[in-house]
Design a protein around this motif. Structure first.
Motif, PDB file in Angstrom:
ATOM      1  N   VAL A  76      -5.155   4.758  12.309  1.00  0.00           N
ATOM      2  CA  VAL A  76      -6.289   5.179  11.478  1.00  0.00           C
ATOM      3  C   VAL A  76      -5.814   5.574  10.083  1.00  0.00           C
ATOM      4  O   VAL A  76      -6.437   5.230   9.071  1.00  0.00           O
ATOM      5  CB  VAL A  76      -7.043   6.350  12.154  1.00  0.00           C
ATOM      6  CG1 VAL A  76      -8.052   6.990  11.185  1.00  0.00           C
ATOM      7  CG2 VAL A  76      -7.767   5.862  13.401  1.00  0.00           C
ATOM      8  N   ALA A  77      -4.689   6.284   9.997  1.00  0.00           N
ATOM      9  CA  ALA A  77      -4.170   6.701   8.689  1.00  0.00           C
ATOM     10  C   ALA A  77      -3.841   5.490   7.831  1.00  0.00           C
ATOM     11  O   ALA A  77      -4.203   5.431   6.649  1.00  0.00           O
ATOM     12  CB  ALA A  77      -2.938   7.582   8.879  1.00  0.00           C
ATOM     13  N   LEU A  78      -3.182   4.508   8.408  1.00  0.00           N
ATOM     14  CA  LEU A  78      -2.838   3.314   7.642  1.00  0.00           C
ATOM     15  C   LEU A  78      -4.090   2.536   7.240  1.00  0.00           C
ATOM     16  O   LEU A  78      -4.168   1.981   6.135  1.00  0.00           O
ATOM     17  CB  LEU A  78      -1.896   2.426   8.462  1.00  0.00           C
ATOM     18  CG  LEU A  78      -0.517   3.034   8.775  1.00  0.00           C
ATOM     19  CD1 LEU A  78       0.289   2.096   9.676  1.00  0.00           C
ATOM     20  CD2 LEU A  78       0.242   3.310   7.480  1.00  0.00           C
ATOM     21  N   TYR A  79      -5.071   2.490   8.134  1.00  0.00           N
ATOM     22  CA  TYR A  79      -6.323   1.779   7.833  1.00  0.00           C
ATOM     23  C   TYR A  79      -7.052   2.452   6.666  1.00  0.00           C
ATOM     24  O   TYR A  79      -7.528   1.787   5.741  1.00  0.00           O
ATOM     25  CB  TYR A  79      -7.207   1.763   9.075  1.00  0.00           C
ATOM     26  CG  TYR A  79      -8.570   1.128   8.866  1.00  0.00           C
ATOM     27  CD1 TYR A  79      -8.746  -0.241   9.006  1.00  0.00           C
ATOM     28  CD2 TYR A  79      -9.671   1.907   8.522  1.00  0.00           C
ATOM     29  CE1 TYR A  79      -9.995  -0.823   8.818  1.00  0.00           C
ATOM     30  CE2 TYR A  79     -10.924   1.339   8.332  1.00  0.00           C
ATOM     31  CZ  TYR A  79     -11.079  -0.019   8.481  1.00  0.00           C
ATOM     32  OH  TYR A  79     -12.316  -0.601   8.289  1.00  0.00           O
ATOM     33  N   VAL A  80      -7.119   3.783   6.701  1.00  0.00           N
ATOM     34  CA  VAL A  80      -7.809   4.515   5.638  1.00  0.00           C
ATOM     35  C   VAL A  80      -7.075   4.351   4.310  1.00  0.00           C
ATOM     36  O   VAL A  80      -7.689   4.165   3.254  1.00  0.00           O
ATOM     37  CB  VAL A  80      -7.943   6.003   6.010  1.00  0.00           C
ATOM     38  CG1 VAL A  80      -8.478   6.814   4.828  1.00  0.00           C
ATOM     39  CG2 VAL A  80      -8.863   6.167   7.213  1.00  0.00           C
TER      40      VAL A  80
ATOM     41  N   VAL B 136       0.859  -1.179   0.000  1.00  0.00           N
ATOM     42  CA  VAL B 136       0.000   0.000   0.000  1.00  0.00           C
ATOM     43  C   VAL B 136       0.890   1.222   0.000  1.00  0.00           C
ATOM     44  O   VAL B 136       1.806   1.344   0.832  1.00  0.00           O
ATOM     45  CB  VAL B 136      -0.909   0.020   1.249  1.00  0.00           C
ATOM     46  CG1 VAL B 136      -1.732   1.303   1.297  1.00  0.00           C
ATOM     47  CG2 VAL B 136      -1.804  -1.192   1.261  1.00  0.00           C
ATOM     48  N   ALA B 137       0.606   2.147  -0.925  1.00  0.00           N
ATOM     49  CA  ALA B 137       1.403   3.375  -0.998  1.00  0.00           C
ATOM     50  C   ALA B 137       1.063   4.265   0.176  1.00  0.00           C
ATOM     51  O   ALA B 137      -0.105   4.569   0.428  1.00  0.00           O
ATOM     52  CB  ALA B 137       1.121   4.093  -2.319  1.00  0.00           C
ATOM     53  N   VAL B 138       2.067   4.674   0.911  1.00  0.00           N
ATOM     54  CA  VAL B 138       1.886   5.554   2.056  1.00  0.00           C
ATOM     55  C   VAL B 138       2.511   6.905   1.726  1.00  0.00           C
ATOM     56  O   VAL B 138       3.712   6.974   1.440  1.00  0.00           O
ATOM     57  CB  VAL B 138       2.542   4.967   3.326  1.00  0.00           C
ATOM     58  CG1 VAL B 138       2.372   5.919   4.500  1.00  0.00           C
ATOM     59  CG2 VAL B 138       1.955   3.609   3.634  1.00  0.00           C
ATOM     60  N   PRO B 139       1.715   7.968   1.760  1.00  0.00           N
ATOM     61  CA  PRO B 139       2.263   9.287   1.446  1.00  0.00           C
ATOM     62  C   PRO B 139       3.364   9.686   2.421  1.00  0.00           C
ATOM     63  O   PRO B 139       3.374   9.286   3.595  1.00  0.00           O
ATOM     64  CB  PRO B 139       1.043  10.216   1.570  1.00  0.00           C
ATOM     65  CG  PRO B 139      -0.145   9.329   1.410  1.00  0.00           C
ATOM     66  CD  PRO B 139       0.263   8.015   1.997  1.00  0.00           C
TER      67      PRO B 139
END
Length: 304
Positions: free
Chosen positions: A33-37, A13-16
């Motif tokens: 939450v950020a990773l889940y979204v 998953v690309a993470v900004p």
């Protein structure tokens, strides 16, 4: 012990970079939450709270607000549709109307009816608007024809008047030719009632305002009153010829459940009867004034 990153097999998953820049300042729940979204695209606080087993919904909402302020998420109006309102259809052009008329004879019938009602030939622009009412707005063709005839009888011979009147009809639930015919009968009845009330007010029907016409319709169609009850309200109002004063009287009668003139005036007393009404007890008082009447000593009026 030394660890190293295992090779990824496509399940990444690309993470900004924004998330990495906030790792030191963000709370643990916010990072989760950020990773889940990012992985799911879900932003429902209830689902986030359940899936991540957070302490409360407030924790999820706080994390979402944090990342919205950081620029990772954007706020969306809850009242707005998910995809926004559908774009309005492009206006029909004369060439499209002519092409549609070759396969749908109803378009030609509508144009003929409109030209008869307007007592003139329609312009290309008017034909385009007329066809759009049928093809794009979905108005029943028979309803359009009845509306054209109705407006022509009132001297309204424009496409603007037709479009407005059809909107009013559809707002009142008129969608078919049969419903339009019934609606026209109701409109005729309303005009008759408005003329009657205007006569009681000693004014011309044209002097009635839109609000006044709606009030008159409510007397008959909602309260269920007839001409006699309206006249009774005028009588009880005395010399005050005011539609809104009459409206307050009729509204009061309806709230009190008074349906007829007899209800309003009350039962008339029988001939020769006193207006005083006797109210009997539901059960005897136990006092019988006739008991031992013969054995009582007579009382004579003293003569001075």
């Amino acid at each position: 012990m030394i660890y190293r990153l295992k090779p990824q097999l496509g399940d990444t998953v690309a993470v900004p970079q924004l998330v990495f820049a906030r790792l030191a300042a963000a709370e643990e729940a916010s990072v989760r939450v950020a990773l889940y979204v990012l992985a799911t695209g879900v932003t429902d606080p209830d689902k986030i709270c359940a899936d991540l087993k957070l302490r409360s919904r407030v924790t999820a909402e706080g994390a979402l607000a944090y990342w919205a302020g950081a620029g990772l998420l954007e706020r969306q109006d809850e009242n707005a549709a998910a995809g926004g309102p559908p774009p309005a259809p492009a206006p029909l052009r004369w060439a499209e109307v002519a092409a549609a008329a070759r396969t749908d004879p109803m378009i030609a019938s509508l144009i003929d009816c409109a030209q008869t009602a307007f007592a003139r030939a329609l312009t290309h622009s008017e034909m385009e608007k007329l066809a759009a009412l049928y093809l794009q707005d979905g108005c029943n063709p028979e309803m359009i024809m009845l509306c054209l005839t109705y407006l022509a009888g009132r001297g309204k011979r424009t496409m603007g008047a037709l479009s407005h009147e059809l909107k009013v009809w559809r707002a009142e639930g008129v969608e078919t030719g049969e419903a339009a015919d019934a609606h026209l009968q109701l409109l005729a009845l309303r005009e008759k009632r408005e003329a009657y009330v205007a006569g009681l007010l000693e004014i011309e029907p044209e002097a009635l305002t839109l609000g006044g016409k709606k009030a008159i319709a409510r007397w008959y169609e909602v309260y269920g009153y007839d001409d006699a009850m309206v006249q009774e309200a005028a009588v009880q109002a005395g010399p005050k010829r005011d539609l809104w004063y009459w409206n307050s009287i009729l509204k009061s009668w309806n709230a009190r459940g008074l349906r007829t003139i007899r209800d309003v005036r009350g039962p008339a007393p029988a001939a020769g009867a006193s207006r005083a009404l006797r109210v009997d007890r539901e059960s005897p008082s136990g006092s019988d004034f006739l008991k031992d009447a013969l054995e009582r000593p007579r009382r004579h009026k003293r003569k001075d």
